[in-house]
Scaffold this motif. Structure first.
Motif, PDB file in Angstrom:
ATOM      1  N   SER A 124       0.813  -1.211   0.000  1.00  0.00           N
ATOM      2  CA  SER A 124       0.000   0.000   0.000  1.00  0.00           C
ATOM      3  C   SER A 124       0.842   1.253   0.000  1.00  0.00           C
ATOM      4  CB  SER A 124      -0.951   0.015   1.202  1.00  0.00           C
ATOM      5  OG  SER A 124      -0.214   0.133   2.401  1.00  0.00           O
ATOM      6  N   CYS A 125       2.106   1.161   0.361  1.00  0.00           N
ATOM      7  CA  CYS A 125       2.980   2.328   0.392  1.00  0.00           C
ATOM      8  C   CYS A 125       3.624   2.619  -0.958  1.00  0.00           C
ATOM      9  CB  CYS A 125       4.075   2.145   1.440  1.00  0.00           C
ATOM     10  SG  CYS A 125       3.448   2.211   3.123  1.00  0.00           S
ATOM     11  N   SER A 126       3.334   1.846  -1.959  1.00  0.00           N
ATOM     12  CA  SER A 126       3.926   2.110  -3.265  1.00  0.00           C
ATOM     13  C   SER A 126       3.329   3.374  -3.845  1.00  0.00           C
ATOM     14  CB  SER A 126       3.688   0.931  -4.213  1.00  0.00           C
ATOM     15  OG  SER A 126       2.337   0.865  -4.555  1.00  0.00           O
ATOM     16  N   ASN A 127       4.039   4.011  -4.770  1.00  0.00           N
ATOM     17  CA  ASN A 127       3.588   5.253  -5.385  1.00  0.00           C
ATOM     18  C   ASN A 127       2.705   5.002  -6.594  1.00  0.00           C
ATOM     19  OD1 ASN A 127       4.943   6.882  -3.593  1.00  0.00           O
ATOM     20  ND2 ASN A 127       6.846   6.806  -4.762  1.00  0.00           N
ATOM     21  N   ARG A 128       2.098   3.842  -6.679  1.00  0.00           N
ATOM     22  CA  ARG A 128       1.319   3.460  -7.843  1.00  0.00           C
ATOM     23  C   ARG A 128       0.173   4.437  -8.111  1.00  0.00           C
ATOM     24  NH1 ARG A 128      -0.402  -2.523  -7.646  1.00  0.00           N
ATOM     25  NH2 ARG A 128       1.763  -2.505  -7.089  1.00  0.00           N
ATOM     26  N   ASN A 129      -0.497   4.923  -7.085  1.00  0.00           N
ATOM     27  CA  ASN A 129      -1.654   5.798  -7.264  1.00  0.00           C
ATOM     28  C   ASN A 129      -1.308   7.272  -7.163  1.00  0.00           C
ATOM     29  OD1 ASN A 129      -3.327   3.575  -7.523  1.00  0.00           O
ATOM     30  ND2 ASN A 129      -3.614   3.414  -5.319  1.00  0.00           N
ATOM     31  N   ASN A 130      -0.047   7.605  -6.972  1.00  0.00           N
ATOM     32  CA  ASN A 130       0.340   8.992  -6.787  1.00  0.00           C
ATOM     33  C   ASN A 130       0.949   9.570  -8.052  1.00  0.00           C
ATOM     34  OD1 ASN A 130      -0.525   8.796  -4.171  1.00  0.00           O
ATOM     35  ND2 ASN A 130       1.494   8.364  -3.344  1.00  0.00           N
ATOM     36  N   LYS A 131       0.201   9.608  -9.114  1.00  0.00           N
ATOM     37  CA  LYS A 131       0.682  10.189 -10.355  1.00  0.00           C
ATOM     38  C   LYS A 131       0.743  11.700 -10.197  1.00  0.00           C
ATOM     39  CE  LYS A 131      -1.040   6.786 -13.611  1.00  0.00           C
ATOM     40  NZ  LYS A 131      -1.912   6.570 -14.758  1.00  0.00           N
ATOM     41  N   PRO A 132       1.683  12.341 -10.887  1.00  0.00           N
ATOM     42  CA  PRO A 132       1.700  13.801 -10.863  1.00  0.00           C
ATOM     43  C   PRO A 132       0.402  14.373 -11.427  1.00  0.00           C
ATOM     44  CG  PRO A 132       3.763  12.939 -11.716  1.00  0.00           C
ATOM     45  CD  PRO A 132       2.821  11.770 -11.590  1.00  0.00           C
ATOM     46  N   VAL A 133      -0.005  15.494 -10.876  1.00  0.00           N
ATOM     47  CA  VAL A 133      -1.235  16.167 -11.295  1.00  0.00           C
ATOM     48  C   VAL A 133      -0.862  17.264 -12.282  1.00  0.00           C
ATOM     49  CG1 VAL A 133      -3.183  17.558 -10.511  1.00  0.00           C
ATOM     50  CG2 VAL A 133      -2.336  15.688  -9.088  1.00  0.00           C
ATOM     51  N   ILE A 134      -1.517  17.260 -13.443  1.00  0.00           N
ATOM     52  CA  ILE A 134      -1.280  18.258 -14.482  1.00  0.00           C
ATOM     53  C   ILE A 134      -2.535  19.108 -14.601  1.00  0.00           C
ATOM     54  CG2 ILE A 134      -0.752  18.625 -16.914  1.00  0.00           C
ATOM     55  CD1 ILE A 134       0.549  15.847 -16.939  1.00  0.00           C
ATOM     56  N   LYS A 135      -2.372  20.442 -14.461  1.00  0.00           N
ATOM     57  CA  LYS A 135      -3.536  21.326 -14.557  1.00  0.00           C
ATOM     58  C   LYS A 135      -3.097  22.740 -14.920  1.00  0.00           C
ATOM     59  CE  LYS A 135      -3.647  22.519  -9.666  1.00  0.00           C
ATOM     60  NZ  LYS A 135      -4.465  22.613  -8.486  1.00  0.00           N
ATOM     61  N   PHE A 136      -4.087  23.553 -15.323  1.00  0.00           N
ATOM     62  CA  PHE A 136      -3.836  24.965 -15.581  1.00  0.00           C
ATOM     63  C   PHE A 136      -3.652  25.690 -14.256  1.00  0.00           C
ATOM     64  CE2 PHE A 136      -6.024  24.569 -19.804  1.00  0.00           C
ATOM     65  CZ  PHE A 136      -5.027  25.144 -20.568  1.00  0.00           C
ATOM     66  N   SER A 137      -2.916  26.796 -14.282  1.00  0.00           N
ATOM     67  CA  SER A 137      -2.841  27.659 -13.111  1.00  0.00           C
ATOM     68  C   SER A 137      -4.199  28.333 -12.938  1.00  0.00           C
ATOM     69  CB  SER A 137      -1.738  28.704 -13.289  1.00  0.00           C
ATOM     70  OG  SER A 137      -2.017  29.529 -14.402  1.00  0.00           O
ATOM     71  N   ARG A 138      -4.404  29.000 -11.831  1.00  0.00           N
ATOM     72  CA  ARG A 138      -5.719  29.624 -11.566  1.00  0.00           C
ATOM     73  C   ARG A 138      -6.123  30.625 -12.637  1.00  0.00           C
ATOM     74  NH1 ARG A 138      -5.978  30.675  -5.070  1.00  0.00           N
ATOM     75  NH2 ARG A 138      -5.850  28.483  -4.521  1.00  0.00           N
ATOM     76  N   ASP A 139      -5.158  31.382 -13.156  1.00  0.00           N
ATOM     77  CA  ASP A 139      -5.479  32.381 -14.178  1.00  0.00           C
ATOM     78  C   ASP A 139      -5.300  31.846 -15.605  1.00  0.00           C
ATOM     79  OD1 ASP A 139      -2.750  32.181 -14.220  1.00  0.00           O
ATOM     80  OD2 ASP A 139      -2.354  34.300 -13.846  1.00  0.00           O
ATOM     81  N   SER A 140      -5.019  30.558 -15.753  1.00  0.00           N
ATOM     82  CA  SER A 140      -4.865  29.869 -17.044  1.00  0.00           C
ATOM     83  C   SER A 140      -3.758  30.456 -17.916  1.00  0.00           C
ATOM     84  CB  SER A 140      -6.186  29.870 -17.815  1.00  0.00           C
ATOM     85  OG  SER A 140      -7.155  29.142 -17.117  1.00  0.00           O
ATOM     86  N   THR A 141      -2.732  31.026 -17.300  1.00  0.00           N
ATOM     87  CA  THR A 141      -1.607  31.553 -18.073  1.00  0.00           C
ATOM     88  C   THR A 141      -0.451  30.569 -18.143  1.00  0.00           C
ATOM     89  OG1 THR A 141      -0.689  32.634 -16.108  1.00  0.00           O
ATOM     90  CG2 THR A 141      -2.167  33.949 -17.519  1.00  0.00           C
TER      91      THR A 141
END
Length: 143
Positions: free
Chosen positions: A20-37
């Motif tokens: 359960s301690c493996s990083n299998r489910n901890n993929k990096p999160v990719i998203k826009f910044s709040r102001d989408s710049t």
């Protein structure tokens, strides 16, 4: 009997904890910044973040840690994805892509990154599920 049950339950608990301690489910999160710049990659595991920081310090101008492509719309005459020029910077525990031109409203952008992608975990190697080639993490973002 109690000792064997206790020993068995400890072995099961330790095994579950390790998997359960493996990083299998901890993929990096990719998203826009709040102001989408800009586009931000967060939740990078420590080992990958260290590799990113070292690569950035050594070759900040030439390193390509992520690519951003503009996806063609249904009404576009050109049906190929085009790379969005910009620069990538490391800020704390995040990677930030800032485009040369602002992102266009209503367009979709495909972000690809190999940050945090693993060949296989220990459990995958034991089970014989190792990957032969790595697949980039992809995220489609709409502005």
């Amino acid at each position: 009997m109690f000792k064997s049950y206790f020993a068995y339950s400890v072995i099961v608990w330790v095994s579950i904890s390790l998997f359960s301690c493996s990083n299998r489910n901890n993929k990096p999160v990719i998203k826009f910044s709040r102001d989408s710049t800009s586009i931000i990659i967060k939740n990078i595991d420590e080992a990958s973040l260290l590799q990113v920081k070292n690569a950035y310090q050594n070759k900040a101008d030439t390193i390509n840690m992520m690519s951003v492509l503009i996806k063609p719309g249904d009404q576009d005459s050109i049906q190929d994805e085009q790379e969005v020029p910009g620069k990538v910077e490391v800020f704390g525990d995040s990677l930030v892509f800032s485009p040369e031109q602002p992102f266009l409203r209503g367009k979709e952008y495909l972000v690809e990154s190999y940050i945090g992608v693993k060949f296989a975990t220990v459990g995958d190697l034991i089970m014989g599920k190792g990957k032969q080639n790595l697949k980039a993490q992809q995220q489609t973002l709409k502005r």
